[in-house]
Design an enzyme around this catalytic site. Structure first.
Site, PDB file in Angstrom:
ATOM      1  N   ASP A  59       0.910  -1.157  -0.030  1.00  0.00           N
ATOM      2  CA  ASP A  59       0.129   0.169  -0.069  1.00  0.00           C
ATOM      3  C   ASP A  59       0.884   1.400   0.055  1.00  0.00           C
ATOM      4  OD1 ASP A  59       0.846   0.047   2.690  1.00  0.00           O
ATOM      5  OD2 ASP A  59      -1.102   0.486   3.512  1.00  0.00           O
ATOM      6  N   SER A  60       2.356   1.130  -0.135  1.00  0.00           N
ATOM      7  CA  SER A  60       3.160   2.296  -0.244  1.00  0.00           C
ATOM      8  C   SER A  60       2.839   2.770  -1.619  1.00  0.00           C
ATOM      9  CB  SER A  60       4.523   1.720  -0.069  1.00  0.00           C
ATOM     10  OG  SER A  60       4.785   0.751  -1.001  1.00  0.00           O
ATOM     11  N   LYS A 128      -1.181  -9.511   2.775  1.00  0.00           N
ATOM     12  CA  LYS A 128      -0.194  -9.169   3.936  1.00  0.00           C
ATOM     13  C   LYS A 128      -1.149  -7.964   4.735  1.00  0.00           C
ATOM     14  CE  LYS A 128       3.111  -5.762   3.706  1.00  0.00           C
ATOM     15  NZ  LYS A 128       2.735  -4.643   4.657  1.00  0.00           N
ATOM     16  N   GLU A 130      -1.455  -5.456   8.334  1.00  0.00           N
ATOM     17  CA  GLU A 130      -0.464  -4.713   9.565  1.00  0.00           C
ATOM     18  C   GLU A 130      -1.120  -5.329  10.865  1.00  0.00           C
ATOM     19  OE1 GLU A 130       0.242  -0.666   8.925  1.00  0.00           O
ATOM     20  OE2 GLU A 130       0.947  -0.969   6.957  1.00  0.00           O
ATOM     21  N   GLU A 197       9.639  -4.119  10.287  1.00  0.00           N
ATOM     22  CA  GLU A 197       9.682  -2.994   9.751  1.00  0.00           C
ATOM     23  C   GLU A 197      10.059  -2.101  10.834  1.00  0.00           C
ATOM     24  OE1 GLU A 197       6.935  -1.043   7.105  1.00  0.00           O
ATOM     25  OE2 GLU A 197       8.260   0.846   7.153  1.00  0.00           O
TER      26      GLU A 197
END
Ligand code: KIV
Length: 308
Positions: A59-60, A128, A130, A197
């Protein structure tokens, strides 16, 4: 920046599709897992040619391609659109799609449905998402639906406001301990791997050692089972800011500026297009055209002669 020699393209007959099982096997035989983000067809094609193990449509996307201030505005439809393009380019890498903000937080049913869209519409092999212990139930439900899940701990950009900015995580004994617990909970919930991260290198190494599933680090040191970077950072395309942990392997923004301004100079000076880059017709066809115009539109011919 590094200046390596031209990399070789891996012949397709030597390649096998990467699966969540082969990723697990890589950890077992201590082979470092390579992962990068991609958002379009040509980039995915080249990544597959050099044999990257995992391609993530992160989603970057929101920041490095769509120009948003953070990843928060990214929608499911935007993610699916880019996943489809990447799937057309990459045939061998494991394809992972990042669940955007609010696509999995509202209810478990919505999370499973959205995760399913990544496989059904986006050509992904896994998703993925978070978060730590608060996401365990959601992860379990998605895994129970037959969808492999990659977890993401440490600096989780979708929580940027809660974290008080894009800053390293797990630097105190207390937060580090909580992160270790979260990692174990995510493994138990069924994650097949875990992104770590922006956390201290020794913490990431410890987490990687105590988990059976592979960890993929970004700003988490060399002790992880694999490494990932945001491709636009690595290529030097995204210039708004560059995290300290990024190694720039190219300066493509500089190269783009050079090429665009050379194009502009050429066309202003009429040096492009030249004969080499133009299309012509035979003299005989041109003669027939002139003959025809003489009858139907002679003024056009006169104008053409005056101009040339
Ligand atoms: O969105 C993304 O690109 C990511 C990577 C940083 C792992 O989550």
């Amino acid at each position: 920046m590094s200046t390596n020699q031209t990399p070789s393209v891996i012949p397709s007959e030597d390649r096998k599709k990467v699966t969540v099982h082969s990723i697990q096997a890589m950890k077992t035989r201590h082979e470092v897992i390579s992962m990068l983000t991609a958002y379009d067809y040509p980039t995915a094609l080249v990544m597959d040619q050099v044999g990257l193990d995992i391609i993530l449509v992160g989603d970057s996307l929101g920041m490095v391609v769509l120009g948003y201030e953070s990843t928060l505005p990214v929608t499911m439809d935007e993610m699916i659109h880019h996943c489809k393009a990447v799937a057309r380019g990459a045939k061998y890498a494991l394809l992972v799609g990042d669940m955007p903000f609010m696509s999995y937080q509202v209810s478990t049913a919505e999370a499973v449905r959205n995760a399913g869209r990544f496989l059904q519409e986006g050509g992904r092999n896994a998703i993925k998402l978070e978060g730590g212990r608060d996401r365990a139930e959601t992860i379990q439900a998605i895994v129970n639906a037959g969808i492999p899940v990659m977890g993401h701990l440490g600096l989780t950009p979708q929580s940027v406001h809660q974290l008080g900015g894009f800053r390293p995580q797990g630097r105190s004994a207390e937060t580090a301990y909580r992160l270790i617990e979260d990692a174990q909970i995510l493994q138990e919930a069924g994650c097949f791997s875990l992104v770590l991260e922006s956390i201290p290198a020794r913490l990431a190494k410890l987490v990687s050692k105590c988990l059976e599933i592979p960890t993929i680090g970004i700003g988490a040191g060399a002790g992880c089972d694999g490494q990932v970077l945001v491709t636009h950072d690595l290529l030097g395309i995204f210039e708004r800011f560059t995290p300290r942990f990024v190694k720039k392997y190219a300066d493509l923004a500089g190269e783009m500026r050079r090429a665009f301004s050379e194009f502009k100079t050429d066309i202003k000076a009429n040096t492009f297009p030249d004969a080499e880059h133009s299309i012509e017709m035979s003299d005989i066809e041109w003669h027939f055209l002139e003959e025809r115009l003489k009858i139907s539109n002679p003024s056009l011919l006169i104008r053409e002669r005056v101009d040339s």
